[in-house]
Design a protein around this motif. Structure first.
Motif, PDB file in Angstrom:
ATOM      1  N   HIS A  14      51.892  35.198  34.081  1.00 10.49           N
ATOM      2  CA  HIS A  14      52.594  35.205  32.915  1.00 10.49           C
ATOM      3  C   HIS A  14      52.744  33.747  32.176  1.00 10.49           C
ATOM      4  CE1 HIS A  14      53.878  39.309  32.383  1.00 10.49           C
ATOM      5  NE2 HIS A  14      54.339  39.146  33.687  1.00 10.49           N
ATOM      6  N   ARG A  15      52.838  32.671  33.380  1.00 12.25           N
ATOM      7  CA  ARG A  15      53.070  31.426  32.784  1.00 12.25           C
ATOM      8  C   ARG A  15      51.832  30.668  32.415  1.00 12.25           C
ATOM      9  NH1 ARG A  15      53.045  26.675  32.490  1.00 12.25           N
ATOM     10  NH2 ARG A  15      54.118  25.089  33.374  1.00 12.25           N
ATOM     11  N   TYR A  16      50.560  31.301  33.047  1.00 10.85           N
ATOM     12  CA  TYR A  16      49.442  30.045  32.660  1.00 10.85           C
ATOM     13  C   TYR A  16      48.307  31.085  31.618  1.00 10.85           C
ATOM     14  CZ  TYR A  16      51.067  26.974  35.748  1.00 10.85           C
ATOM     15  OH  TYR A  16      51.976  25.978  36.478  1.00 10.85           O
ATOM     16  N   ALA A  17      48.178  32.353  31.959  1.00  6.00           N
ATOM     17  CA  ALA A  17      47.189  33.087  31.539  1.00  6.00           C
ATOM     18  C   ALA A  17      47.298  33.566  29.898  1.00  6.00           C
ATOM     19  CB  ALA A  17      46.596  34.293  32.162  1.00  6.00           C
ATOM     20  N   ASN A  18      46.529  33.580  28.967  1.00 14.26           N
ATOM     21  CA  ASN A  18      46.585  34.171  27.627  1.00 14.26           C
ATOM     22  C   ASN A  18      46.098  35.573  27.582  1.00 14.26           C
ATOM     23  OD1 ASN A  18      44.116  33.146  27.368  1.00 14.26           O
ATOM     24  ND2 ASN A  18      44.785  31.305  26.227  1.00 14.26           N
ATOM     25  N   ARG A  19      45.629  35.912  28.663  1.00  8.54           N
ATOM     26  CA  ARG A  19      44.988  37.407  28.733  1.00  8.54           C
ATOM     27  C   ARG A  19      44.830  37.789  30.242  1.00  8.54           C
ATOM     28  NH1 ARG A  19      39.017  38.566  26.948  1.00  8.54           N
ATOM     29  NH2 ARG A  19      38.862  40.872  27.924  1.00  8.54           N
ATOM     30  N   ALA A  20      44.978  38.899  30.662  1.00  8.77           N
ATOM     31  CA  ALA A  20      44.763  39.431  31.989  1.00  8.77           C
ATOM     32  C   ALA A  20      43.910  40.848  31.967  1.00  8.77           C
ATOM     33  CB  ALA A  20      46.198  39.813  32.641  1.00  8.77           C
ATOM     34  N   ILE A  21      43.077  40.957  33.040  1.00 10.02           N
ATOM     35  CA  ILE A  21      42.741  42.077  33.151  1.00 10.02           C
ATOM     36  C   ILE A  21      43.002  42.538  34.701  1.00 10.02           C
ATOM     37  CG2 ILE A  21      40.614  41.914  31.536  1.00 10.02           C
ATOM     38  CD1 ILE A  21      38.881  41.178  34.140  1.00 10.02           C
ATOM     39  N   ALA A  22      43.040  43.804  35.004  1.00 12.71           N
ATOM     40  CA  ALA A  22      43.354  44.147  36.359  1.00 12.71           C
ATOM     41  C   ALA A  22      42.344  45.226  36.888  1.00 12.71           C
ATOM     42  CB  ALA A  22      44.644  44.963  36.113  1.00 12.71           C
ATOM     43  N   LEU A  23      42.050  44.949  38.241  1.00 12.74           N
ATOM     44  CA  LEU A  23      41.097  45.995  39.016  1.00 12.74           C
ATOM     45  C   LEU A  23      41.848  46.551  39.798  1.00 12.74           C
ATOM     46  CD1 LEU A  23      38.234  43.675  39.454  1.00 12.74           C
ATOM     47  CD2 LEU A  23      38.255  45.454  37.760  1.00 12.74           C
ATOM     48  N   ASN A  24      41.772  47.791  40.118  1.00 11.04           N
ATOM     49  CA  ASN A  24      42.015  48.911  41.416  1.00 11.04           C
ATOM     50  C   ASN A  24      40.904  49.455  41.635  1.00 11.04           C
ATOM     51  OD1 ASN A  24      43.356  50.189  43.030  1.00 11.04           O
ATOM     52  ND2 ASN A  24      45.191  50.950  41.697  1.00 11.04           N
ATOM     53  N   ALA A  25      40.629  49.272  42.960  1.00 18.28           N
ATOM     54  CA  ALA A  25      39.470  49.831  43.680  1.00 18.28           C
ATOM     55  C   ALA A  25      37.972  49.736  42.679  1.00 18.28           C
ATOM     56  CB  ALA A  25      39.747  51.295  44.021  1.00 18.28           C
ATOM     57  N   GLY A  26      38.049  48.545  42.292  1.00 17.98           N
ATOM     58  CA  GLY A  26      36.732  48.122  41.606  1.00 17.98           C
ATOM     59  C   GLY A  26      36.683  48.825  40.162  1.00 17.98           C
ATOM     60  N   VAL A  27      37.785  49.479  39.713  1.00 20.07           N
ATOM     61  CA  VAL A  27      38.153  50.262  38.324  1.00 20.07           C
ATOM     62  C   VAL A  27      38.839  49.232  37.487  1.00 20.07           C
ATOM     63  CG1 VAL A  27      38.434  51.936  36.950  1.00 20.07           C
ATOM     64  CG2 VAL A  27      37.601  52.354  39.222  1.00 20.07           C
ATOM     65  N   LEU A  28      38.367  48.827  36.131  1.00 21.08           N
ATOM     66  CA  LEU A  28      39.158  48.069  35.226  1.00 21.08           C
ATOM     67  C   LEU A  28      40.315  48.956  34.857  1.00 21.08           C
ATOM     68  CD1 LEU A  28      39.140  45.366  34.085  1.00 21.08           C
ATOM     69  CD2 LEU A  28      38.165  46.540  32.123  1.00 21.08           C
ATOM     70  N   MET A  29      41.751  48.507  35.133  1.00 21.63           N
ATOM     71  CA  MET A  29      42.697  49.262  34.768  1.00 21.63           C
ATOM     72  C   MET A  29      43.537  48.993  33.663  1.00 21.63           C
ATOM     73  SD  MET A  29      42.701  51.600  37.266  1.00 21.63           S
ATOM     74  CE  MET A  29      44.274  52.160  37.150  1.00 21.63           C
ATOM     75  N   PHE A  30      43.442  47.750  33.229  1.00 21.56           N
ATOM     76  CA  PHE A  30      44.180  47.050  32.524  1.00 21.56           C
ATOM     77  C   PHE A  30      43.281  45.725  31.617  1.00 21.56           C
ATOM     78  CE2 PHE A  30      47.217  43.526  30.999  1.00 21.56           C
ATOM     79  CZ  PHE A  30      47.969  44.290  30.078  1.00 21.56           C
ATOM     80  N   ASP A  31      43.565  45.655  30.057  1.00 20.26           N
ATOM     81  CA  ASP A  31      42.948  44.542  29.662  1.00 20.26           C
ATOM     82  C   ASP A  31      43.824  44.102  28.503  1.00 20.26           C
ATOM     83  OD1 ASP A  31      41.481  42.623  28.362  1.00 20.26           O
ATOM     84  OD2 ASP A  31      39.385  43.867  28.167  1.00 20.26           O
TER      85      ASP A  31
END
Lengths: 250, 610
Positions: free
Chosen positions: A210-227
């Protein structure tokens, strides 16, 4: 500038580390990669500069497919991509200055490296990078004499020696205490803002995201869950990324 | 149910234990028989006496000796007593040392008492009967007390009767001057120096050769090296071709230079000029940095410069060899006592000249391989799969044929079939067929584990070489270069290469992978990764293993002389065979001192560096 298309990596023994991951990175972004340990964050970062050979998919860097590059092409691609590691990965017995200069190896002629020679320009540049991270006085110490925070700063200086367009940071603060973690993240932020270097950084703690990134992607078990933007990660998303039993801390 | 299972397994377990114990008893019993264990011999009195004698001799190394002077104190004696009973008594100076017999004459086999006065205190010496013929016979030993007095009973020997006086003498031996080294000690000193230098040379040569080999024999560095079938086949074809061309080329240059090779000035000037040209064209050809992707014309230009540099480098190496030979020869005569410096220089030149064809062959092979590799890669990228497959089949058929023919040539050298059908036609056909089949089966873009194959071959050769004892190698080396320390050095060096390369490569395998990854990520190539990430990590263990090997080599070189490999072993063996244990003891002492001090020094150095 960086386009990941359908990236898949299956390790020996049928371990699926990445499963059809696609996303784009815009110049100047500070992109955080989040997910549990073993979710494929490190593999993803290493597939970008082919420290890990992807099984399938494409990594397009400045219009060139990294996965198909020959040795010379790959060398030219890699030297524009700085990398920072959780365990710093400095050569502990070498001097700090030598460690920083090693960032220049992608540009130096291999025959020159054989006799351990760098140009004067490179040495000056190395001192300048050390000055930026505030450890000029440690230049002639052995790398393992430095504290963890200082070592990570050396590795930032090493990455900056490459004149990188992008820096891949693989959990750069996971083995540092919270105060040091912020100081290292601030250096990355500074590089991102002042030099316009794109940063892809895998992180454990959401507050850092939250403090540093202006975008985030999330992985769960190798699958992209969030962008998306970090603030979009609500409780539902959180459970999806980290599993049902996870709880938010901090 | 579960209880039953447990019971059953515990019975099985105890049965197994019992069986194991029974087997081990049988094994050891058999070992006793095979090794002729016989403790009766250890108690045999004859053997114990011998052992005691040898051990006592060994405890008294023949290190120093003194100059001795002998003084004979005599007293006239008549044997037998004269018939007329007239005997001339003589006056003795009782202020000096003198001896006195209890009677002045006696018959053979009579016992008389000999007394000595004013002798040096606490000495030992022989009492002799000096016959008129001048023949001496020892009668007894005397030992004086603190007053310089002794008294010994002796039996008068049987001799031809003589009328005049014969003598009974006591010999006083006194040592004079300072102790001096015995001849044995001097010879031992010479040979122990030789021994240490055998070890030094063997360790140095062995270390230098095993460092590059250790990288090839390290799994973690090699396992990622893969190449496509096209490149692999091209390499197999290209290296022998390049090596052959290089060999021819170096022979040609050497022939070309032969008119000048005896002229010191021409060789020196040639050496300087070719060296300078090589250096500058290398600088031109290898810019220290390339920021942009080089264009094709720049690439060709660089290649031309590197080519010139390579040729000039070969030229300068040849000239260096010739020059050092000439200079060494001249210096050896000129320098007098330090002429060995010239000798060493000459030998360095000679080695260089000897290695030039091999080095050139390898260099040419390497150049052709790297060019072919590039060709292979571009073929791979630019051709479609089916054309590539056809090219692969052709290339790997040729490669297989060449590979088999080369291997068979080596086998033929050993067994001398000298039948072209066996040594050439069959291998070419079989190899070609094998290559053909492989290329048909393999996918054209599938990567072959070349690195792993090279690693395995290197490891196998090293293991085989290491299993041959240096003593055995020394026997072969003696046949090659004759009896002497050079043979020992060669044998030890070869064994050192095999042993150190393995130890070193294991150190490479156990280094931290993190820095490797980091250096790789900067765009560094394999060579740079080794220089910047591998070497700094392996310096301490390398030094420590080198010192350890130096230790072993000193110990080995002490016995390599047993088979003619020079050093102290030769002396030791000789003295043992001559049963001169006191001399052998000197050599053993020298070995012990040298080995112990090497041990100490090497551990100190290791402490300091690591």
């Amino acid at each position: 500038m960086l386009e990941i298309k359908n990236l898949t990596k299956v390790y020996e023994g049928n371990v699926q580390a990445l499963d059809d991951v696609s996303f784009n990175v815009q110049p100047g972004e500070f992109l955080a990669v989040i997910g549990l340990s073993g979710s494929g964050k490190s593999t993803l970062l290493r597939c970008i500069n082919r420290l890990v050979e992807p099984t399938n998919g494409e990594v397009i860097w400045d219009g060139v497919d990294v996965t198909k590059a020959g040795p010379d092409e790959l060398r030219r691609i890699r030297r524009q991509i700085g990398m920072i590691f959780q365990h710093f990965n400095l050569v502990e017995r070498s001097k700090v200055l030598t460690n920083v200069l090693a960032g220049r190896l992608g540009y130096t002629n291999p025959a020159m490296s054989l006799v351990n020679r760098f140009s004067k320009k490179d040495v000056e540049m190395a001192y300048k990078q050390l000055e930026r991270v505030g450890i000029t006085d440690q230049a002639n110490k052995r790398a393992d004499e430095l504290s963890g925070g200082q070592q990570q700063r050396v590795s930032i200086a090493r990455a900056m020696m490459q004149n990188p367009k992008i820096i891949l940071a693989d959990e750069p603060v996971a083995s540092l205490d919270p105060v040091l973690a912020h100081s290292i993240m601030q250096y990355l932020e500074k590089i991102n803002k002042e030099d316009g270097v794109t940063i892809i950084c895998s992180l454990h703690f959401l507050d850092l995201v939250h403090r540093y990134a202006n975008r985030a992607i999330a992985l769960n078990a190798g699958v992209l869950m969030f962008d998306g933007a970090p603030k979009e990660i609500d409780d539902v998303k959180f459970k999806e990324i980290y599993g049902k039993e996870a709880e938010r801390v901090g | 149910m579960r209880c039953d299972l447990k019971k059953k397994s515990s019975i099985l377990k105890s049965l197994r234990t019992g069986l194991l114990i029974a087997i081990s008893i049988i094994v050891f019993a058999y070992a006793f028989q095979v090794t002729n264990v016989n403790f009766e011999t250890t108690r045999s009195e004859v053997r114990i006496t011998q052992l005691t004698r040898v051990l006592r001799a060994l405890a008294k190394p023949e290190l120093v000796e003194y100059d001795t002077t002998e003084e004979e104190i005599s007293s006239p004696f008549y044997l037998p007593c004269p018939d007329n009973g007239e005997i001339e008594g003589i006056e003795k100076n009782t202020n000096l040392a003198y001896i006195q017999t209890s009677v002045i004459c006696a018959s053979p086999k009579e016992t008389i008492t000999v007394e000595g006065f004013n002798m040096p205190a606490n000495i030992k010496g022989p009492i002799n009967f000096l016959a008129a013929s001048g023949v001496k016979r020892q009668l007894a030993n005397f030992e004086t007390n603190s007053d310089g007095y002794f008294s010994v009973d002796v039996v008068v020997p049987t001799r031809q009767p003589v009328a005049e006086a014969q003598y009974i003498t006591a010999t006083i031996r006194t040592t004079t001057g300072l102790p001096k080294w015995t001849e044995t000690a001097k010879a031992t000193w010479d040979k122990i120096i030789e021994t240490v230098f055998i070890a030094l040379l063997a360790t140095t040569i062995g270390t230098a050769a095993s460092i590059p080999i250790s990288f090839i024999a390290a799994r973690n560095l090699m396992k990622d090296s893969t190449s496509t079938p096209t490149s692999t086949a091209l390499n197999i074809i290209g290296f022998p071709l390049g090596a052959y061309l290089g060999y021819i080329f170096s022979k040609w240059i050497i022939d070309l230079l032969s008119p000048f090779e005896k002229n010191v000035f021409i060789t020196l000037i040639g050496l300087i000029i070719s060296g300078v040209i090589a250096y500058f064209s290398l600088r031109k050809g290898l810019p220290s940095e390339d920021i942009k992707k080089p264009t094709n014309s720049v690439k060709i230009q660089r290649f031309a410069f590197i080519f010139i540099a390579g040729v000039m480098a070969i030229l300068s190496i040849i000239l260096f060899g010739e020059f050092t030979k000439l200079a060494g020869e001249a210096l050896e005569n000129l320098l007098g006592p330090i002429g060995f410096l010239g000798y060493a220089l000459f030998q360095i030149g000679d080695i260089t000249s000897m290695l030039v064809p091999a080095l050139t062959a390898i260099a040419f092979g390497g150049v052709i391989v790297s060019v072919f590799n590039k060709v292979g890669l571009s073929l791979q990228d630019n051709l479609n799969t089916s054309i590539l497959k056809i090219i692969n089949i052709v290339l790997s058929t040729i490669a297989g044929a060449i590979l088999f023919a080369l291997v068979m040539a080596v086998i033929n050298w050993f067994y001398q079939f000298n039948n072209p059908r066996i040594s050439l036609y069959y291998p070419v056909i079989i190899g070609g067929f094998a290559g053909f089949i492989l290329a048909v089966i393999a996918k054209p873009k599938h990567l072959l584990p070349t690195g792993f194959i090279i690693y395995t071959i290197t490891r196998t050769i090293l293991n085989a070489l290491r299993s041959i004892e240096p003593l055995v190698m020394a026997i072969i080396a003696v046949i090659w270069v004759g009896i002497g320390p050079f043979a020992g050095s060669l044998a030890l060096a070869l064994h050192t290469i095999a042993a150190l390369a393995k130890l070193y490569s294991e150190q490479v395998e156990s280094i931290d992978d993190g820095p490797l990854e980091a250096i790789h990520a900067t765009g560094a190539n394999k060579l740079q990764t080794i220089v910047y990430a591998v070497i700094p990590q392996i310096i301490p263990p390398y030094i420590s293993f080198t010192m350890y090997r130096w230790d072993i080599n000193v110990r080995m070189s002490t016995i390599i002389g047993f088979v003619g490999g020079g050093g102290i072993g030769f002396l030791l063996q000789q003295n043992i065979n001559l049963l001169s244990y006191r001399s052998a003891s000197v050599q053993m002492l020298a070995i012990a001192v040298v080995v112990a001090s090497m041990d100490y020094v090497s551990s100190k150095i290791r402490e300091r560096i690591v």
